[in-house]
Write an enzyme that holds these catalytic residues in place. Structure first.
Site, PDB file in Angstrom:
ATOM      1  CG  HIS A 105      -2.619  -2.560   9.716  1.00 58.32           C
ATOM      2  ND1 HIS A 105      -2.597  -1.851   8.544  1.00 58.32           N
ATOM      3  CD2 HIS A 105      -1.870  -3.670   9.489  1.00 58.32           C
ATOM      4  CE1 HIS A 105      -1.851  -2.490   7.649  1.00 58.32           C
ATOM      5  NE2 HIS A 105      -1.408  -3.600   8.193  1.00 58.32           N
TER       6      HIS A 105
ATOM      7  CD  GLN B 259      -1.145  -0.129   3.726  1.00 64.11           C
ATOM      8  OE1 GLN B 259      -1.550  -1.242   4.001  1.00 64.11           O
ATOM      9  NE2 GLN B 259      -1.483   0.949   4.421  1.00 64.11           N
TER      10      GLN B 259
END
Length: 448
Positions: free
Chosen positions: A364, A64
Site C-alpha cells: 500500500h 480510492q
C-alpha cells in the site's frame, strides 16, 4: 526421513497445551474475539496521539473506494498539496481516473510486449507463468506514475471524474485480464507459426484498439483539450481555456519528475546498500521511464524523509499496511497487538527475513505529511491515507517510528536532499542498475 504425527505425539501435544498457564481462558478469548482483539494493547492507543512537531496542512483526504489505486492517489496527492497552497484551492483533487485509463492501456501494451519476448519459452516456464498470473492490475509504483505523467500529463478531477468501474475495479480487471490472456494465446501461436513481425504488430494494434474501446466504455474517454474553471478560497473566479493535459501539468504542478528518486530499504543479502536496482518486467509504459530503486539503510532513509518534510513537502511512501495496523483507529504500531505474549511463543522475525520468506512486502502507498521529533529523534509520523475520512482521524493515520523501521519499504525523495555520495551513485548506476527477478519483493505493486 519421513516422520508422521502419531497418536502418542498428539497425546503429548494435548498435555503440553494444558500445561500452558490460563490456556482455557486464552482459548475462549481468542475463539470469541480473534487474535487481534484479544492481544490489542491499549497503551499503544495513548502513545499514538495524533499531534506532531512538524505537521503539513494538506486538507481533506481522498477516497480510492473499492480499487487498488493507492499508489496513484498517493502520488497525485503529493502533487495537489503544493497546488492547493499556490493557487488557494482547498481540497482540490487531480483526476485519478485519467491516469487510471492510461495506466491500464499502457499496461496492456506492456503485457503484449512481454508475451512476445517470452513467446519462445514454454507454458510452465516461471516467467511465462508470472505474466499470465496477473496480466494487469490496479497496483503500481512511483516511477510508473511518472511515466504516465511524462507521456500524458494530468487533468483536474472535474474534467475526468470517477466512474463505477474506476471506483469498483474488480469487474473491469476481470474482463480486461480475460481479453489479455486470450490475446496472449494468439500472439504466442503467431510466433510459433513463424508469422512476420509486421503481421504480428498489425494484430497487436487490433488488440489495442479493442482494449481502448473497452476502457472508454468503462472509464470514459480521456480529454485532449479542456477548460479549467474554479473559485479559489478567497471566492475569486478563475477560468483558463484550451488547456491540454500536458500544459495543465506544467502550469499547475510544474514538477520536474526527473528530480525525484525512489529509495528502498531492503536489508537482504542480495541487495547491498548504496546501489541502484531495477526489476525485470516491472513497468507500464513501453519506452517510458523505468523503475529504479536506490537501496539505503533505515537511518539514512528516515533522515531524508524528515528533511523533505522540514522543507514543506510531503513524502510518498510504500509499506505493508496490513501488519500491526488497526484500520479503524488509524494506528500503525509494532506494539498495538501483543500476539507473542498472548500465545506464549516467539514470533520475532527480522525485516530482511520477512522479505526473504514471504511474510511481508509492499502492499500500500500513502503520504507522510508530518512527524513528531523528540530530543532530535522521530517518535511517530502523520500519514495521509486514501481510504476516505471514516477511518483514523478524518482519514489520517499515525505511524510509530518502530513501525516505520519494520514495514516501510519505499519513499520518494527530491534529489536535492540526497547526500553528494547518494547523488553520485544514483547518477553513475542509473543506466546499468542491478536487475532483480520479476518476482522479487521490491517489484511488488502497491494495490490496497
Amino acid at each position: 526421513m519421513v516422520q508422521p504425527i502419531t497418536a502418542k505425539d498428539i497425546q503429548q501435544f494435548k498435555a503440553d497445551f494444558k500445561a500452558v498457564p490460563q490456556s482455557n481462558v486464552i482459548k475462549n478469548t481468542v475463539m470469541n474475539s480473534g487474535f487481534l482483539a484479544s492481544s490489542q494493547n491499549t497503551t499503544s492507543k495513548a502513545l499514538m496521539d495524533p499531534v506532531f512537531s512538524i505537521d503539513l496542512d494538506t486538507g481533506a483526504v481522498s477516497n480510492q473506494k473499492q480499487s487498488g489505486r493507492c499508489w496513484m492517489f498517493a502520488a497525485l496527492n503529493t502533487m495537489r498539496h503544493s497546488l492547493q497552497a499556490q493557487f488557494k484551492i482547498k481540497d482540490f483533487e487531480l483526476s485519478q481516473n485519467y491516469t487510471n485509463f492510461w495506466d491500464k492501456f499502457e499496461k496492456s501494451n506492456y503485457f503484449y510486449e512481454n508475451v512476445l519476448k517470452t513467446a519462445d519459452q514454454p507454458i510452465g516456464d516461471r516467467k511465462v507463468d508470472f505474466l499470465m498470473t496477473t496480466p494487469q492490475q490496479d497496483g503500481g509504483q512511483w516511477d510508473m506514475l511518472c511515466a504516465l505523467i511524462e507521456k500524458y500529463g494530468i487533468v483536474p478531477k472535474s474534467v475526468m471524474p470517477e466512474t463505477y468501474n474506476s471506483e469498483k475495479s474488480s469487474e473491469l480487471n476481470s474482463v480486461l485480464n480475460l481479453k489479455l490472456r486470450k490475446d496472449a494465446v494468439t500472439l504466442r501461436q503467431l510466433v510459433a507459426d513463424g508469422v512476420s513481425e509486421a503481421d504480428i504488430q498489425a494484430k497487436k494494434d487490433t488488440m489495442l484498439t479493442e482494449v481502448y474501446r473497452m476502457l472508454v466504455f468503462a472509464l470514459g474517454e480521456p480529454p485532449v483539450e479542456f477548460d479549467f474553471e474554479y473559485r479559489d478560497d478567497d471566492h475569486n473566479y478563475h477560468i483558463e481555456k484550451g488547456l491540454t493535459p500536458q500544459t495543465f501539468y506544467q502550469k499547475y504542478v510544474g514538477w520536474d519528475l526527473e528530480n525525484y528518486v525512489s529509495l528502498i530499504n531492503s536489508p537482504t543479502a542480495d541487495k547491498p546498500y548504496n546501489h541502484l536496482y531495477s526489476v525485470e518486467m516491472l513497468g507500464n509504459v513501453v519506452g517510458g521511464r523505468e523503475v529504479r530503486h536506490l537501496n539505503l539503510d533505515i537511518d539514512d532513509f528516515k533522515q531524508l524523509a524528515i528533511k523533505q518534510l522540514q522543507a514543506g513537502e510531503s513524502v510518498w511512501f510504500g509499506s505493508d499496511v496490513g501488519q500491526s495496523s488497526d484500520r479503524k483507529l488509524g494506528i500503525m504500531d509494532t506494539k498495538i497487538y501483543q500476539k507473542a505474549a498472548l500465545l506464549n511463543m516467539d514470533l520475532s522475525i527480522s525485516k530482511g527475513e520477512r522479505l526473504d520468506y514471504g511474510e511481508s512486502l509492499m502492499t500500500h502507498a500513502m503520504v507522510i505529511t508530518g512527524v513528531d521529533i523528540v530530543d532530535g529523534q522521530p517518535t511517530k509520523w502523520k500519514v495521509e491515507n486514501s481510504w476516505g475520512d471514516k477511518v483514523g482521524t478524518k482519514g489520517y493515520f499515525v505511524m510509530s517510528d518502530s513501525w516505520f523501521d519494520e514495514f516501510v519499504y519505499q519513499i520518494v525523495i527530491n534529489k536535492r536532499f540526497l547526500t553528494p555520495e547518494m547523488q553520485r551513485i544514483e547518477k553513475e548506476e542509473y543506466d546499468h542498475p542491478t536487475v532483480l527477478a520479476p518476482w522479487d519483493p521490491m517489484g511488488a505493486l502497491a494495490s490496497r
